[in-house]
Design a protein around this motif. Structure first.
Motif, short mmCIF file in Angstrom:
data_model
loop_
_atom_site.label_atom_id
_atom_site.label_comp_id
_atom_site.label_asym_id
_atom_site.label_seq_id
_atom_site.Cartn_x
_atom_site.Cartn_y
_atom_site.Cartn_z
N GLU A 180 5.87 10.79 -3.63
CA GLU A 180 7.08 11.42 -4.20
C GLU A 180 8.35 10.65 -3.81
O GLU A 180 9.20 10.39 -4.65
CB GLU A 180 7.18 12.88 -3.77
N LYS A 181 8.46 10.26 -2.53
CA LYS A 181 9.65 9.51 -2.08
C LYS A 181 9.72 8.15 -2.77
O LYS A 181 10.79 7.70 -3.16
CB LYS A 181 9.65 9.33 -0.56
N PHE A 182 8.58 7.49 -2.93
CA PHE A 182 8.54 6.20 -3.61
C PHE A 182 8.99 6.37 -5.06
O PHE A 182 9.81 5.60 -5.56
CB PHE A 182 7.12 5.63 -3.55
N PHE A 199 0.86 -1.17 0.00
CA PHE A 199 0.00 0.00 0.00
C PHE A 199 0.90 1.22 0.00
O PHE A 199 1.85 1.30 0.78
CB PHE A 199 -0.87 0.03 1.26
N LEU A 200 0.60 2.16 -0.87
CA LEU A 200 1.39 3.38 -0.98
C LEU A 200 0.45 4.56 -0.77
O LEU A 200 -0.50 4.75 -1.54
CB LEU A 200 2.06 3.46 -2.36
N TYR A 201 0.70 5.32 0.28
CA TYR A 201 -0.17 6.43 0.65
C TYR A 201 0.34 7.75 0.10
O TYR A 201 1.53 7.90 -0.18
CB TYR A 201 -0.32 6.48 2.17
N LYS A 202 -0.57 8.72 -0.06
CA LYS A 202 -0.28 9.97 -0.76
C LYS A 202 0.95 10.68 -0.23
O LYS A 202 1.71 11.26 -0.99
CB LYS A 202 -1.49 10.90 -0.77
N GLU A 203 1.19 10.61 1.08
CA GLU A 203 2.34 11.31 1.64
C GLU A 203 3.66 10.65 1.24
O GLU A 203 4.72 11.24 1.40
CB GLU A 203 2.23 11.42 3.17
#
Length: 99
Positions: free
Chosen positions: A64-66, A57-61
């Motif tokens: 960018e780092k991902f 799961f990748l959350y909005k915050e």
């Protein structure tokens, strides 16, 4: 966004040999977007075909780092392959700008 109760906003599947990757953009009840990336792999289990699934799961915050880490890893692969572009290989470009 019209999806007031949360749920799936966009889905893209990518077949890659014995694996399929699913990129699903979803929204929470508060209309925050997040991404799930699922790897599904066909395996034999006691003579029966089943699917092994792994999900992140990748959350909005973290978008960018991902994205930065993913692009850096792909650039390193390109460098180690002697300049062969990742886009020229069997990899697909993933662009998180639309989230």
């Amino acid at each position: 966004m019209e999806n007031e109760s949360g749920g799936e906003v966009f889905s893209k599947s990518v077949r890659a040999g014995k694996r399929t990757y699913f990129f699903d953009v979803k929204s929470t009840k508060g209309n925050d977007l997040y991404l799930t990336v699922t790897e599904s792999k066909k395996v034999l289990n006691n003579g029966r075909e089943t699917f092994q699934k792994h999900k992140i799961f990748l959350y909005k915050e973290d978008f960018e780092k991902f994205k930065e880490g993913f692009e850096e890893a792909l650039a390193k692969i390109e460098e180690l392959r002697g300049g062969v572009s990742v886009e020229d290989s069997s990899f697909s470009r993933v662009d998180f700008e639309d989230l």
